[in-house]
Design a protein around this motif. Structure first.
Motif, PDB file in Angstrom:
ATOM      1  N   ASP A 197      -3.084  22.957  42.254  1.00 58.01           N
ATOM      2  CA  ASP A 197      -2.100  22.495  41.286  1.00 58.01           C
ATOM      3  C   ASP A 197      -2.676  21.446  40.336  1.00 58.01           C
ATOM      4  O   ASP A 197      -1.967  20.619  39.814  1.00 58.01           O
ATOM      5  CB  ASP A 197      -0.857  21.949  41.991  1.00 58.01           C
ATOM      6  CG  ASP A 197      -1.149  20.703  42.819  1.00 58.01           C
ATOM      7  OD1 ASP A 197      -2.330  20.375  42.998  1.00 58.01           O
ATOM      8  OD2 ASP A 197      -0.187  20.077  43.278  1.00 58.01           O
ATOM      9  N   GLN A 224      -5.148  25.796  32.866  1.00 63.26           N
ATOM     10  CA  GLN A 224      -3.991  25.358  33.659  1.00 63.26           C
ATOM     11  C   GLN A 224      -3.889  23.859  33.501  1.00 63.26           C
ATOM     12  O   GLN A 224      -4.874  23.140  33.673  1.00 63.26           O
ATOM     13  CB  GLN A 224      -4.212  25.703  35.130  1.00 63.26           C
ATOM     14  CG  GLN A 224      -3.144  25.147  36.056  1.00 63.26           C
ATOM     15  CD  GLN A 224      -3.477  25.456  37.507  1.00 63.26           C
ATOM     16  OE1 GLN A 224      -4.068  26.473  37.818  1.00 63.26           O
ATOM     17  NE2 GLN A 224      -3.081  24.568  38.390  1.00 63.26           N
ATOM     18  N   TYR A 257      -0.771  20.387  32.666  1.00 64.86           N
ATOM     19  CA  TYR A 257       0.585  19.865  32.769  1.00 64.86           C
ATOM     20  C   TYR A 257       1.344  20.205  31.489  1.00 64.86           C
ATOM     21  O   TYR A 257       0.923  19.839  30.390  1.00 64.86           O
ATOM     22  CB  TYR A 257       0.542  18.358  32.993  1.00 64.86           C
ATOM     23  CG  TYR A 257      -0.319  17.999  34.189  1.00 64.86           C
ATOM     24  CD1 TYR A 257       0.119  18.267  35.479  1.00 64.86           C
ATOM     25  CD2 TYR A 257      -1.579  17.438  34.017  1.00 64.86           C
ATOM     26  CE1 TYR A 257      -0.675  17.971  36.578  1.00 64.86           C
ATOM     27  CE2 TYR A 257      -2.372  17.138  35.108  1.00 64.86           C
ATOM     28  CZ  TYR A 257      -1.916  17.403  36.385  1.00 64.86           C
ATOM     29  OH  TYR A 257      -2.712  17.112  37.460  1.00 64.86           O
ATOM     30  N   THR A 258       2.457  20.907  31.610  1.00 66.35           N
ATOM     31  CA  THR A 258       3.234  21.366  30.459  1.00 66.35           C
ATOM     32  C   THR A 258       3.704  20.190  29.613  1.00 66.35           C
ATOM     33  O   THR A 258       4.202  19.201  30.134  1.00 66.35           O
ATOM     34  CB  THR A 258       4.458  22.172  30.933  1.00 66.35           C
ATOM     35  OG1 THR A 258       4.005  23.255  31.733  1.00 66.35           O
ATOM     36  CG2 THR A 258       5.261  22.706  29.758  1.00 66.35           C
ATOM     37  N   ILE A 259       3.532  20.351  28.309  1.00 68.22           N
ATOM     38  CA  ILE A 259       4.012  19.363  27.339  1.00 68.22           C
ATOM     39  C   ILE A 259       5.220  19.978  26.643  1.00 68.22           C
ATOM     40  O   ILE A 259       5.086  20.968  25.932  1.00 68.22           O
ATOM     41  CB  ILE A 259       2.925  19.030  26.296  1.00 68.22           C
ATOM     42  CG1 ILE A 259       1.685  18.505  26.973  1.00 68.22           C
ATOM     43  CG2 ILE A 259       3.463  18.031  25.287  1.00 68.22           C
ATOM     44  CD1 ILE A 259       0.527  18.319  26.022  1.00 68.22           C
ATOM     45  N   ARG A 260       6.366  19.419  26.855  1.00 69.89           N
ATOM     46  CA  ARG A 260       7.583  19.988  26.288  1.00 69.89           C
ATOM     47  C   ARG A 260       7.901  19.420  24.899  1.00 69.89           C
ATOM     48  O   ARG A 260       8.782  19.921  24.217  1.00 69.89           O
ATOM     49  CB  ARG A 260       8.751  19.765  27.227  1.00 69.89           C
ATOM     50  CG  ARG A 260       8.493  20.407  28.587  1.00 69.89           C
ATOM     51  CD  ARG A 260       9.752  20.641  29.370  1.00 69.89           C
ATOM     52  NE  ARG A 260       9.479  21.038  30.738  1.00 69.89           N
ATOM     53  CZ  ARG A 260       9.033  22.228  31.132  1.00 69.89           C
ATOM     54  NH1 ARG A 260       8.780  23.138  30.237  1.00 69.89           N
ATOM     55  NH2 ARG A 260       8.825  22.499  32.403  1.00 69.89           N
ATOM     56  N   THR A 292       6.008  25.335  20.379  1.00 72.81           N
ATOM     57  CA  THR A 292       5.071  26.447  20.281  1.00 72.81           C
ATOM     58  C   THR A 292       5.847  27.737  20.057  1.00 72.81           C
ATOM     59  O   THR A 292       7.018  27.834  20.396  1.00 72.81           O
ATOM     60  CB  THR A 292       4.228  26.582  21.568  1.00 72.81           C
ATOM     61  OG1 THR A 292       5.108  26.790  22.666  1.00 72.81           O
ATOM     62  CG2 THR A 292       3.390  25.339  21.811  1.00 72.81           C
ATOM     63  N   GLU A 313       3.771  31.309  23.930  1.00 70.94           N
ATOM     64  CA  GLU A 313       2.704  30.317  24.002  1.00 70.94           C
ATOM     65  C   GLU A 313       3.262  29.037  24.609  1.00 70.94           C
ATOM     66  O   GLU A 313       4.470  28.811  24.620  1.00 70.94           O
ATOM     67  CB  GLU A 313       2.155  30.003  22.608  1.00 70.94           C
ATOM     68  CG  GLU A 313       1.457  31.161  21.952  1.00 70.94           C
ATOM     69  CD  GLU A 313       0.858  30.780  20.606  1.00 70.94           C
ATOM     70  OE1 GLU A 313       0.802  29.573  20.271  1.00 70.94           O
ATOM     71  OE2 GLU A 313       0.441  31.691  19.888  1.00 70.94           O
ATOM     72  N   SER A 314       2.370  28.203  25.121  1.00 74.59           N
ATOM     73  CA  SER A 314       2.784  26.893  25.612  1.00 74.59           C
ATOM     74  C   SER A 314       1.638  25.918  25.429  1.00 74.59           C
ATOM     75  O   SER A 314       0.478  26.315  25.293  1.00 74.59           O
ATOM     76  CB  SER A 314       3.190  26.958  27.088  1.00 74.59           C
ATOM     77  OG  SER A 314       2.113  27.397  27.876  1.00 74.59           O
ATOM     78  N   ALA A 315       1.964  24.661  25.396  1.00 75.73           N
ATOM     79  CA  ALA A 315       0.958  23.608  25.281  1.00 75.73           C
ATOM     80  C   ALA A 315       0.857  22.915  26.634  1.00 75.73           C
ATOM     81  O   ALA A 315       1.866  22.643  27.277  1.00 75.73           O
ATOM     82  CB  ALA A 315       1.356  22.599  24.207  1.00 75.73           C
ATOM     83  N   VAL A 316      -0.373  22.674  27.050  1.00 78.00           N
ATOM     84  CA  VAL A 316      -0.595  21.949  28.298  1.00 78.00           C
ATOM     85  C   VAL A 316      -1.538  20.780  28.047  1.00 78.00           C
ATOM     86  O   VAL A 316      -2.333  20.803  27.103  1.00 78.00           O
ATOM     87  CB  VAL A 316      -1.168  22.850  29.419  1.00 78.00           C
ATOM     88  CG1 VAL A 316      -0.184  23.943  29.782  1.00 78.00           C
ATOM     89  CG2 VAL A 316      -2.514  23.426  29.045  1.00 78.00           C
ATOM     90  N   GLU A 317      -1.419  19.787  28.887  1.00 75.49           N
ATOM     91  CA  GLU A 317      -2.258  18.608  28.802  1.00 75.49           C
ATOM     92  C   GLU A 317      -3.253  18.649  29.955  1.00 75.49           C
ATOM     93  O   GLU A 317      -2.885  18.932  31.088  1.00 75.49           O
ATOM     94  CB  GLU A 317      -1.369  17.368  28.912  1.00 75.49           C
ATOM     95  CG  GLU A 317      -2.055  16.071  28.776  1.00 75.49           C
ATOM     96  CD  GLU A 317      -1.062  14.934  28.794  1.00 75.49           C
ATOM     97  OE1 GLU A 317      -1.167  14.066  27.919  1.00 75.49           O
ATOM     98  OE2 GLU A 317      -0.193  14.902  29.682  1.00 75.49           O
TER      99      GLU A 317
END
Length: 63
Positions: free
Chosen positions: A15, A31, A33-36, A40, A44-48
């Motif tokens: 994780d 993979q 941590y999701t940035i809300r 996007t 798609e999604s943005a992660v940190e």
């Protein structure tokens, strides 16, 4: 997918931020941590991830 790890993934619980090789040439999966707060497009999604993870992946890929 453990065999496809390029960088990270060494936290023992699957994780933590990790960079994976994918079947698409020239692409990697990240993979993190999701940035809300970053909007996007659908699908798609943005992660940190830690900056050091990106450096580690670049070294592993010979960049």
């Amino acid at each position: 997918m453990d065999d496809d790890i390029i960088a990270g993934g060494n936290c023992g619980s699957n994780d933590c931020p990790t960079v994976f090789r994918t079947s698409r040439p020239g692409f990697v999966a990240v993979q993190g941590y999701t940035i809300r707060t970053i909007r996007t497009p659908d699908g798609e999604s943005a992660v940190e991830v830690p900056e050091a993870l990106i450096r580690e992946a670049a070294r592993a890929l010979g960049e």
